[in-house]
Design an enzyme around this catalytic site. Structure first.
Site, PDB file in Angstrom:
ATOM      1  N   CYS A   2     -11.343  13.321   4.444  1.00 16.67           N
ATOM      2  CA  CYS A   2     -12.260  14.310   5.020  1.00 16.67           C
ATOM      3  C   CYS A   2     -12.445  15.516   4.109  1.00 16.67           C
ATOM      4  CB  CYS A   2     -11.771  14.755   6.386  1.00 16.67           C
ATOM      5  SG  CYS A   2     -11.879  13.443   7.615  1.00 16.67           S
ATOM      6  N   TYR A  19       0.848  -1.200   0.000  1.00 14.19           N
ATOM      7  CA  TYR A  19       0.000   0.000   0.000  1.00 14.19           C
ATOM      8  C   TYR A  19       0.886   1.255   0.000  1.00 14.19           C
ATOM      9  CZ  TYR A  19      -2.996   3.755   1.371  1.00 14.19           C
ATOM     10  OH  TYR A  19      -3.629   4.967   1.394  1.00 14.19           O
ATOM     11  N   ASN A  43     -10.858   2.747   0.679  1.00  9.90           N
ATOM     12  CA  ASN A  43      -9.607   3.494   0.511  1.00  9.90           C
ATOM     13  C   ASN A  43      -9.001   3.240  -0.882  1.00  9.90           C
ATOM     14  OD1 ASN A  43      -7.648   5.307   1.494  1.00  9.90           O
ATOM     15  ND2 ASN A  43      -6.301   3.642   2.170  1.00  9.90           N
ATOM     16  N   SER A  51      -7.134  12.352   6.627  1.00  6.58           N
ATOM     17  CA  SER A  51      -7.371  11.598   5.399  1.00  6.58           C
ATOM     18  C   SER A  51      -8.851  11.283   5.230  1.00  6.58           C
ATOM     19  CB  SER A  51      -6.581  10.296   5.455  1.00  6.58           C
ATOM     20  OG  SER A  51      -5.252  10.577   5.808  1.00  6.58           O
ATOM     21  N   ARG A  53      -7.942   4.073  -4.570  1.00  4.95           N
ATOM     22  CA  ARG A  53      -7.362   5.371  -4.938  1.00  4.95           C
ATOM     23  C   ARG A  53      -7.003   5.445  -6.421  1.00  4.95           C
ATOM     24  NH1 ARG A  53      -5.341   8.844  -0.438  1.00  4.95           N
ATOM     25  NH2 ARG A  53      -6.105   7.887   1.456  1.00  4.95           N
TER      26      ARG A  53
HETATM   27  C1  SPV Z   1      -3.433   9.920   3.592  1.00  5.40           C
HETATM   28  O1  SPV Z   1      -3.941   8.884   4.071  1.00  5.40           O
HETATM   29  O2  SPV Z   1      -3.331  10.968   4.245  1.00  5.40           O
HETATM   30  C2  SPV Z   1      -2.964   9.931   2.210  1.00  5.40           C
HETATM   31  C3  SPV Z   1      -2.732   8.672   1.556  1.00  5.40           C
HETATM   32  O3  SPV Z   1      -2.696  10.977   1.687  1.00  5.40           O
HETATM   33  S1  SPV Z   1      -1.381   7.863   2.232  1.00  5.40           S
HETATM   34  O4  SPV Z   1      -0.417   7.687   1.172  1.00  5.40           O
HETATM   35  O5  SPV Z   1      -1.886   6.589   2.699  1.00  5.40           O
HETATM   36  O6  SPV Z   1      -0.825   8.631   3.307  1.00  5.40           O
HETATM   37 MN    MN Z   2      -2.499  12.535   3.185  1.00  7.36          MN
END
Ligand code: SPV
Ligand code: MN
Length: 585
Positions: A237, A185, A349, A235, A351
C-alpha cells in the site's frame, strides 16, 4: 530432529557470508543473472505470499490469547510441526546463522539465531539483518535469543517446496522460538522478519516499548532540517515507496522498534535491508530503487520473469518480453493457470532483496544506537472512497484510535487469498499481533504519556478515487503530503478543522506542489480530494465500532473517541449535507 547431513555454523566473517551466497547458486536455490551480483530465486506456485491460515501461536492450555488471533494448543502444535520437521533436512546441509535485530550494542538490540536448510533464506538474512555472531559470543546462551528453525521440507528438482499443504509456521511464545516448514516464501521463513515481529510484540509488551510494522524516514524540511517519520501501511500500500521518496532519506522500510529515551520517543530500523515489492518500481515513480535494481551489486530478485539473464516485472516502465521463465516455469504471454486465470509475466508479490548500504538515499543516522527522534507517525490504508489524502489527528489518543486502530485496507497480493476485499488491519500490525488487541491498543495509548513532546499522528490515503472510479492522486503526491506533515511538526503551517482531523490549507499545498514538483495544483483538485465524505465516514465508524464491540476489554476511551467523531460528523451533516468541501468548514 531434522537430521541434516552436515551443519555449517557461520560467523560474521566475509568468507562465511560468501560461502552461503556461492552455495545458493551451486545447489540451485538461486541462479545468477546477467548483471554482476544479481540472482533470481523462485518460490513455488502455491507459496508466493504469507500464509495467515497456517501461521499459529502455540498456546498452553491454561492461557487465553485474543480470539482474533490464530492459535493451536501448544503440545498438539508441537507434536504436529515436529513431526513435519523430523528428518526434514536429511541429505542436506543445515546453516546456523546469528543476527541482531536493531543496532548492535544498543538498548534496542535483540539477538537471534536462525537454523535453516535453505541457502536462499540464509542469504536473504545477510542482506536484511545486522550480523550477530560476535554478539552471540559476547552474550552466550543467556542472551535472550529469539530462535528460528526452518526447513523447506521436501523439494523438487528446482528446489521448490512441494508439500505446501503441510506448510506450517508455529510460534512458540513460551520459548521465544518459531518453527517453519514446507515453505520458502520469505515472509513465512526468514525468521527475523515477520516471525520475530510476533515475539518482539510480546517482549515489548512486557518491557514497556513498542514493536511496529512501520517504515522510518527522514523528511527534509526548510533549511537543513530533517524530521523523522514512521509509517504503518498494510503490505503493498505504498509503504516502501514512501520511505524511498526522492529527495528524502530512508532509515528503514518495514519494521521499527520504539522506546522512550531521556523523555523522548526514539525509533530504530529493526533491519538493515529491504525485501520490497517490485511491481510498479520504475524510473519515474521509484527512481532510487530502480537505479539499484538495474545496476551491478547484490540483489536477489524473486518471482519476476527472466529472459536472457535479465529480470522483468509488471510496471517496470518497459514492454515485457512475451516469453521467458517465471515461478510457473516456461511462460508465454496469454498462459493461464489451472483455474483458468491469466498468468502474469511476474507475480504481483514478486520482490527484490537488497541491503540498505546499496542505497544512495540512506539516512546517515540509520544505525545510531539510540535511534532517531520521532517527529510524526503516519497510518495509511488502501481506501478508495472514505478518507482524505492526508490529515492530522487532534491529539495522540485521537490518532491512535481513529487512525491507527481504525485502519482498514483493501487486500493485496502480499497475503494468500482474494484481493480488493476491505479488511480491518489495526496499525497494519494485526497479522503479527501476539497479545490481546486491547492490550496492544492500551500500550500504544500509554507510550506517549511520559513524553515531553508527543509525536504528531497523521492519516494518509493514497488510493482515494473520484466518481468515475479513477485515482484522484498521482503516485508522487505523497511526496507533498510528507513535506506538509514535516511543516506541521514544527508549527510552520495552519490547518482547517474537519470532523475527522486537521486538514491542510489549499495555499500551503499549492505552494509545496509548485516549489517541490513544479506543478500547478488546482483548487478543484484540492476540493475534490479533501471533501469530507460524511456517509462513507459514518459507515466506516459503524464497521470499526462493531469490531471493537467484539474485542474483550477494549479501553473505554476507544468508544468515547468514536462517539465524539460520530457527533462531529452528524452535526456537520445536519448543517451542510453529505459531502462538505474543505472551503465550507
Ligand atoms: C509484508 O508483507 O508486510 C512484507 C513482506 O513486508 S513479508 O516478508 O511477506 O512480510
Ligand atoms: Mn511488511
Amino acid at each position: 530432529m531434522c537430521q541434516p547431513a552436515s551443519v555449517r555454523v557461520c560467523t560474521d566473517e566475509p568468507e562465511d557470508i560468501a560461502y552461503i551466497r556461492n552455495r545458493s547458486i551451486e545447489i540451485g536455490e538461486e541462479a545468477p543473472l546477467a548483471t554482476d551480483g544479481h540472482t533470481i530465486h523462485f518460490d513455488g506456485a502455491n507459496d508466493l505470499a504469507r500464509d495467515k491460515n497456517a501461521t499459529k501461536y502455540l498456546v498452553p492450555k491454561d492461557m487465553d490469547l485474543d480470539k482474533k488471533l490464530n492459535q493451536i494448543e501448544r503440545s498438539e502444535g508441537l507434536r504436529e510441526i515436529r513431526g513435519y520437521l523430523a528428518g526434514a533436512m536429511a541429505g542436506r546441509q543445515m546453516y546456523v546463522r546469528f543476527f541482531c535485530l536493531g543496532p548492535v550494542n544498543s538498548l534496542f538490540a535483540i539477538s537471534c539465531v536462525q537454523l535453516t536448510d535453505s541457502t536462499y533464506v540464509a542469504h536473504s538474512e545477510d542482506l536484511l539483518y545486522r550480523s550477530g555472531y560476535e554478539q552471540f559470543k559476547r552474550l552466550g546462551v543467556g542472551g535472550g535469543f529469539f530462535r528460528f528453525l526452518h526447513s523447506a521440507g521436501k523439494t523438487d528438482a528446482s528446489k521448490i517446496s512441494v508439500e505446501t499443504t503441510k506448510r506450517r509456521i508455529y510460534i512458540d511464545i513460551a520459548e521465544d522460538m518459531v518453527y517453519s516448514v514446507n515453505t520458502q516464501y520469505a515472509g513465512n521463513t526468514v525468521g527475523l522478519k515477520k516471525l520475530a515481529l510476533r515475539l518482539a510484540i510480546r517482549r515489548a509488551d512486557r518491557e514497556g516499548w513498542l514493536a511496529e510494522h512501520m517504515f522510518v524516514m527522514g523528511v527534509h524540511g526548510p533549511g537543513r532540517r530533517v524530521t523523522y517519520f514512521t509509517g504503518a501501511f498494510p503490505s503493498a500500500c505504498g509503504k516502501t515507496s514512501t520511505a524511498m521518496l526522492p529527495g528524502e532519506t530512508i532509515v528503514g522500510d518495514d519494521l521499527a522498534y520504539f522506546r522512550v529515551i531521556d523523555g523522548e520517543a526514539r525509533t530504530v530500523n529493526v533491519e538493515s535491508g529491504i525485501f520490497g515489492i517490485i511491481e510498479d518500481v520504475n524510473s519515474k515513480d521509484d527512481p532510487v530503487i530502480y537505479q539499484v535494481l538495474t545496476s551491478p551489486g547484490e540483489v536477489i530478485f524473486s518471482n519476476v520473469l527472466v529472459r536472457d539473464g535479465m529480470p522483468h516485472w509488471l510496471g517496470m516502465g518497459r514492454d515485457l518480453p512475451t516469453e521467458g521463465v517465471n515461478y510457473a516455469g516456461q511462460w508465454h504471454a496469454g498462459d493461464r493457470d489451472e483455474s483458468g486465470a491469466v498468468l502474469h509475466a511476474s507475480h504481483k508479490n514478486a520482490r527484490y532483496t537488497v541491503a540498505l548500504r546499496a542505497l544512495a538515499n540512506l539516512d546517515p543516522r540509520w544505525d545510531e544506537p539510540n535511534g532517531v527522534p520521532v517527529g510524526g507517525i503516519i497510518y495509511g490504508g488502501r481506501d478508495s472512497d472514505t478518507s482524505v489524502p492526508v490529515q492530522q489527528s487532534f491529539d495522540w489518543a485521537h490518532g491512535i484510535i481513529s487512525m491507527g486502530a481504525s485502519l482498514e485496507s483493501e487486500t493485496t497480493a502480499a497475503t494468500i487469498g482474494a484481493q480488493g476485499v476491505r479488511t480491518f488491519c489495526l496499525m497494519s500490525n494485526l497479522d503479527f499481533l501476539a497479545i490481546p488487541l486491547s492490550k496492544y491498543i492500551r500500550n500504544n495509548l500509554d507510550f506517549a504519556q511520559p513524553l515531553a513532546s508527543q509525536p504528531l499522528i497523521f492519516g494518509t490515503n493514497y488510493f482515494l478515487k473520484g466518481r468515475d472510479g479513477s485515482y484522484l492522486n498521482g503516485k508522487l503526491d505523497k511526496g507533498i503530503w510528507v513535506k506538509w506533515m514535516e511543516l506541521r511538526v514544527h508549527g510552520d503551517v495552519d490547518v482547517i478543522a474537519a470532523p475527522t482531523g486537521l486538514l491542510p490549507k489549499y495555499e500551503d499545498l499549492k505552494r509545496l506542489f509548485r516549489d517541490c514538483q513544479n506543478k500547478d495544483y488546482s483548487l478543484d483538485d484540492y476540493v475534490e480530494q479533501f471533501t469530507i465524505r460524511i456517509p462513507e465516514n459514518l459507515a466506516k465508524l459503524d464497521r470499526i465500532e462493531a469490531i471493537y464491540r467484539g474485542v474483550a476489554d477494549t479501553p473505554p476511551i476507544v468508544f468515547e473517541t468514536f462517539a465524539a467523531q460520530r457527533k462531529r460528523l452528524t452535526d456537520l451533516h445536519a448543517a451542510k449535507g453529505d459531502y462538505v468541501s474543505p472551503l465550507d468548514l
